[in-house]
Design a protein around this motif. Structure first.
Motif, mmCIF file in Angstrom:
data_model
loop_
_atom_site.group_PDB
_atom_site.id
_atom_site.type_symbol
_atom_site.label_atom_id
_atom_site.label_comp_id
_atom_site.label_asym_id
_atom_site.label_seq_id
_atom_site.Cartn_x
_atom_site.Cartn_y
_atom_site.Cartn_z
ATOM 1 N N ALA A 345 -24.040 -2.116 -10.931
ATOM 2 C CA ALA A 345 -22.989 -1.401 -11.641
ATOM 3 C C ALA A 345 -23.460 0.016 -11.877
ATOM 4 O O ALA A 345 -24.665 0.279 -11.950
ATOM 5 C CB ALA A 345 -22.678 -2.076 -12.976
ATOM 6 N N GLY A 346 -22.528 0.916 -11.978
ATOM 7 C CA GLY A 346 -22.927 2.303 -12.158
ATOM 8 C C GLY A 346 -21.926 3.098 -12.956
ATOM 9 O O GLY A 346 -20.851 2.606 -13.303
ATOM 10 N N GLU A 374 -12.946 3.180 -9.039
ATOM 11 C CA GLU A 374 -13.988 3.901 -9.764
ATOM 12 C C GLU A 374 -15.230 3.026 -9.893
ATOM 13 O O GLU A 374 -16.349 3.477 -9.704
ATOM 14 C CB GLU A 374 -13.502 4.323 -11.149
ATOM 15 N N LYS A 375 -15.004 1.746 -10.182
ATOM 16 C CA LYS A 375 -16.114 0.827 -10.337
ATOM 17 C C LYS A 375 -16.919 0.725 -9.032
ATOM 18 O O LYS A 375 -18.146 0.803 -9.037
ATOM 19 C CB LYS A 375 -15.552 -0.542 -10.739
ATOM 20 N N PHE A 379 -21.479 3.019 -7.614
ATOM 21 C CA PHE A 379 -22.832 2.627 -7.206
ATOM 22 C C PHE A 379 -23.047 2.641 -5.691
ATOM 23 O O PHE A 379 -24.083 2.195 -5.223
ATOM 24 C CB PHE A 379 -23.206 1.263 -7.797
ATOM 25 N N GLN A 380 -22.063 3.127 -4.937
ATOM 26 C CA GLN A 380 -22.232 3.148 -3.486
ATOM 27 C C GLN A 380 -22.239 4.597 -2.994
ATOM 28 O O GLN A 380 -21.243 5.294 -3.093
ATOM 29 C CB GLN A 380 -21.107 2.350 -2.815
ATOM 30 N N PRO A 381 -23.375 5.021 -2.436
ATOM 31 C CA PRO A 381 -23.534 6.438 -2.089
ATOM 32 C C PRO A 381 -22.458 6.975 -1.154
ATOM 33 O O PRO A 381 -22.012 8.116 -1.333
ATOM 34 C CB PRO A 381 -24.900 6.478 -1.408
ATOM 35 N N ASP B 361 -11.936 -6.338 -13.614
ATOM 36 C CA ASP B 361 -10.773 -6.551 -12.769
ATOM 37 C C ASP B 361 -10.736 -7.960 -12.217
ATOM 38 O O ASP B 361 -11.765 -8.569 -11.996
ATOM 39 C CB ASP B 361 -10.819 -5.611 -11.571
ATOM 40 N N TYR B 362 -9.539 -8.425 -11.952
ATOM 41 C CA TYR B 362 -9.427 -9.684 -11.252
ATOM 42 C C TYR B 362 -9.171 -9.388 -9.776
ATOM 43 O O TYR B 362 -8.052 -9.151 -9.356
ATOM 44 C CB TYR B 362 -8.292 -10.529 -11.830
ATOM 45 N N VAL B 363 -10.230 -9.312 -9.010
ATOM 46 C CA VAL B 363 -10.139 -9.113 -7.568
ATOM 47 C C VAL B 363 -11.220 -9.987 -6.956
ATOM 48 O O VAL B 363 -12.245 -10.232 -7.587
ATOM 49 C CB VAL B 363 -10.388 -7.634 -7.188
#
Lengths: 452, 368
Positions: A345-346, A374-375, A379-381, B361-363
């Motif tokens: 997570a970031g 956004e989530k 955390f992914q460059p 989120d629910y995904v």
């Protein structure tokens, strides 16, 4: 090496009933139909493809974007062609349409990337070239009499190979110190499922996380072998069912367990599958059982399968070309059957600078991204870089700023470790190019993870 | 040997389990060793409901003060009206994070505290007899920010003269105060009548379970309401230059600081599990993190978060009394506060959410 080539040679010269392929075709098609429907009914088309104003794309596929309201049509095509696949109605066209529409959907926004979507795409692609419509198909009048058909094993090579590869590589990827020695991320995930009936209370026990970790690693590596050989196959199938029922209960992984169970069913003794279909379709007389003919694939298809499998075999190792910790920088992480390995997570905060005027301000990410995007971005460059470029473009072409520079302060936590700085805050990301080259602006990981 | 039929039955079983899974995650009453149920009960009975009771009380006082003022306009009734306004607005800071249940379904936050107030829109609304304040388009002409404008306005000395000379304006103030009170009452009644029991029994781990939702609300409130709306946006963090007009309680000026400090105190109290109505300390996020033994290089994550809260509080206390005047001329201390607030966003949103395994989120996620 020579002997294994020989074994493969002799296996390829063997033959088996068309029944496993027919059952697979049917159930895969139905499953994909349900899957498309489920996506629609969950409101995910709207949420994932229509609401966000910006979409993350794969390198080289930047032009593939959601089609506005036409996206529904795209899903409609995928759903209907999945049915066409199931009942083998205009089989080859249906398979091709399904492959194209499904793959298009996956390429529209990489935020939704899942290994099993990739798997579905490859399977659909392979299905285009298989004679799965030769029996029990609307194309052939839904007649069971072609159940007498046998296929050269070479036809099965693609699917068998793919299913085995997924398990085997997923197992290899688990051979690392986080998974085996810290039982992460399971030790983080399992306690959150304390409300499950019966096993709920145990999930908080650390030893259970260790047990699951080791068992999953051994399972993944062993299962392809157990499935190939008749004597161990019953055991393998029992394990497959237990394993996927458990993962389905413990994690929100959607349709994946169903797909893998179908893949494992392919291996069940072909004669048994044929007898099953014969019973259902009342096509059981002695006279009908004599072999009509055996279908052999064209030479070209041999080479195609071999190239496909060779690519699958090599592609996951590309990460070795990048320095640093794979789980941290994720260069070469996707499309390699690395599943459920990380709890990551970031938090990313971008600063826009216009050097000439000294103007400087931070960005509210949610002005551009959905909370899910956004989530994933945080955390992914490659997401971070693409978003930085989007910001630079936005503030230059729409807000009239000049020579915009974009800086990112990002903190990321991996597998229960404390969060640490992720991206060099002094690098102007607007000036960094997208591409395959190692991303030097990713800060080094503070810890070491040993293993593959 | 394994029969194909057995396998099909098992596959069907997998499908059925799929269905049951949903029920399982809503299963009430099950506990892990950390007693989530006790935490939910404490949150409901000692923090959330008492805070709403206080909030509702303050809106009633506001109504009485307005009645007094209307019956007898004088310097003293003016002052008690403004005081009731300030107390109500402060009390709001103790409930704003709990956007769950009745507050969520009634959009309490949107109807109570969307700022800045659109003053020109408000002035037209005053003269509109058919105004419907339950429309989303009216979020920014009602609630506390609108009261802030009506009671202080661009010139605090003449605000009451304007109220006296314009009956429609006074009537609008009455409508807004009544509306705040009725919203507060409905939410409070919603909690005590039905929602409390479904809240405390929702101990599951699904995305809709009470613990997950409330933690999400809490972190959202910290990030958006506290860090961004109260400090970041007015200090110009997102625009490059200060925007004093975006301050909370812009017109009453010195109130901005008190509201910010109240909000900080309420956030920290929730994290530490401090009862709203007594000295009691109960099960909290802090306890939950400690129970899971989440530490960073030997220091507990919970104490890092609390120390950071303390640092933010120290910085907040040192901020000038009038945000409005200071934020333009000397935004430095505000930016410093923002950075200190930001540090805790990372610890709360990244480290704490990961440790507590809270899903947003629910995904579908990936499977193996």
């Amino acid at each position: 090496m020579a002997t294994s080539t020989n074994i493969l040679q002799s296996w390829l010269q063997g033959e088996r009933s068309i029944a496993p392929l027919v059952i697979f075709r049917f159930s895969f098609g139905i499953l994909m139909f349900i899957s498309m429907l489920r996506f629609w009914l969950n409101g995910w088309i709207e949420k994932l493809y229509l609401e966000p104003s910006f979409h993350f794309s794969y390198l080289g596929f930047q032009s593939i974007k959601p089609l506005g309201d036409w996206t529904y049509l795209l899903f409609g095509i995928a759903a209907i062609s999945a049915l066409g696949l199931a009942f083998a109605c205009f089989y080859r066209i249906s398979a091709a349409l399904f492959f194209i529409s499904f793959t298009y959907i996956e390429l529209m926004d990489k935020t939704t990337y899942l290994n099993h979507y990739y798997f579905v795409s490859i399977v659909a692609f392979v299905l285009i070239f298989l004679p799965a419509n030769k029996a029990l198909s609307l194309d052939a009048g839904w007649s069971p009499k072609n159940l007498n058909l046998k296929l050269s094993n070479a036809y099965y090579l693609g699917l068998f190979g793919l299913v085995s590869m997924v398990y085997f590589y997923a197992g290899l990827a688990k051979i690392n110190s986080d998974w085996l020695l810290r039982a992460e991320p399971l030790a983080t995930w399992l306690p959150g499922k304390y409300d499950l009936p019966i096993i709920g209370g145990l999930l908080e026990q650390k030893y259970l996380a260790f047990f699951f970790s080791w068992a999953a690693m051994i399972y993944d590596i062993m299962v392809p072998f157990l499935l190939w050989f008749a004597r161990s196959r019953p055991l393998a199938l029992v394990l497959v069912l237990i394993f996927h029922i458990l993962t389905r209960l413990l994690f929100p992984i959607g349709m994946f367990p169903f797909i893998m169970v179908l893949g494992a069913f392919l291996f069940i003794d072909a004669g048994r599958q044929e007898r099953f279909l014969r019973r259902i379709f009342k096509f059981n007389t002695e006279a009908n059982s004599r072999v009509i003919k055996v279908l052999h694939p064209p030479k070209l298809l041999h080479y195609f399968f071999i190239c496909l499998l060779a690519f699958q075999l090599l592609w996951p190792w590309r990460y070795l070309a990048y320095p640093g910790e794979l789980f941290w920088h994720e260069q070469g992480f996707r499309f390699s059957w690395r599943v459920m390995l990380m709890e990551k997570a970031g938090y990313a905060q971008f600063t826009i600078k216009e050097p000439e005027t000294g103007l400087q301000f931070k960005v509210d990410n949610q002005q551009f991204l959905s909370s899910f995007q956004e989530k994933q971005m945080s955390f992914q460059p490659d997401f971070i870089l693409e978003f930085a470029h989007h910001l630079a473009h936005h503030y230059q072409s729409e807000k009239g700023l000049k020579n915009v520079e974009v800086y990112a302060e990002v903190f990321v936590a991996l597998n229960g470790r404390p969060s640490q700085a992720f991206i060099d805050p002094n690098v102007n990301l607007a000036a960094c190019e997208r591409g395959w080259a190692p991303k030097k602006w990713i800060l080094p990981f503070n810890d070491t993870i040993y293993g593959l | 040997m394994l029969k194909l039929r057995t396998i099909i039955v098992a596959f069907a079983l997998l499908s059925i389990l799929e269905g049951c899974k949903v029920d399982a995650s809503q299963n009430a009453g099950q506990k892990d060793d950390f007693d989530r149920a006790a935490m939910l009960i404490f949150w409901a009975d000692e923090i959330i409901i008492p805070a709403y009771q206080d909030y509702h009380l303050k809106t009633k006082v506001l109504q009485y003060s307005l009645a007094d003022y209307r019956a007898n306009p004088s310097l003293s009734t003016e002052e008690s009206l403004r005081l009731a306004f300030a107390n109500g607005y402060k009390s709001w800071q103790w409930v704003s994070a709990f956007a769950i249940g009745p507050a969520e379904s009634m959009s309490l936050l949107n109807f109570s505290n969307i700022f800045p107030c659109d003053t020109s829109e408000l002035l037209t609304a005053i003269t509109n007899p058919n105004l419907n304040l339950s429309l989303p388009s009216t979020f920014d002409i009602q609630g506390w920010p609108a009261l802030d404008y009506l009671l202080y306005g661009s010139n605090p000395d003449s605000a009451f003269n304007q109220l006296q000379s314009d009956p429609e304006r006074l009537q609008y103030l009455q409508i807004l105060c009544d509306r705040l009170e009725s919203l507060a009452r409905s939410v409070l009644e919603g909690w005590t009548a039905t929602y409390r029991s479904s809240f405390v029994s929702s101990t599951g781990s699904g995305a809709d379970a009470a613990t997950n939702k409330l933690i999400n609300d809490f972190v959202f409130n910290y990030e958006k309401e506290l860090r961004a709306a109260k400090i970041g946006i007015p200090a110009g963090v997102f625009s490059g230059s200060p925007l004093p007009s975006r301050l909370e309680a812009y017109f009453s000026d010195t109130l901005s600081k008190s509201l910010y400090r109240e909000a900080l105190a309420s956030q920290r109290a929730f994290f530490e599990g401090r009862s709203f109505s007594s000295d009691q300390i109960g099960p909290s996020l802090q306890d939950y993190l400690d129970y899971l033994q989440i530490s960073h290089n030997g220091e507990m994550l919970s104490s890092k978060i609390i120390n950071q809260f303390k640092q933010v509080e120290t910085l907040a206390a040192a901020l000038p009394t009038s945000f409005k005047q200071a934020i333009n001329s000397n935004p430095g201390p505000f930016l410093q506060s923002y950075d200190a607030l930001q540090q805790n966003v990372i610890w709360l949103k990244v480290d704490m959410m990961q440790a507590l395994n809270v899903r947003v989120d629910y995904v579908d996620a990936d499977g193996d």
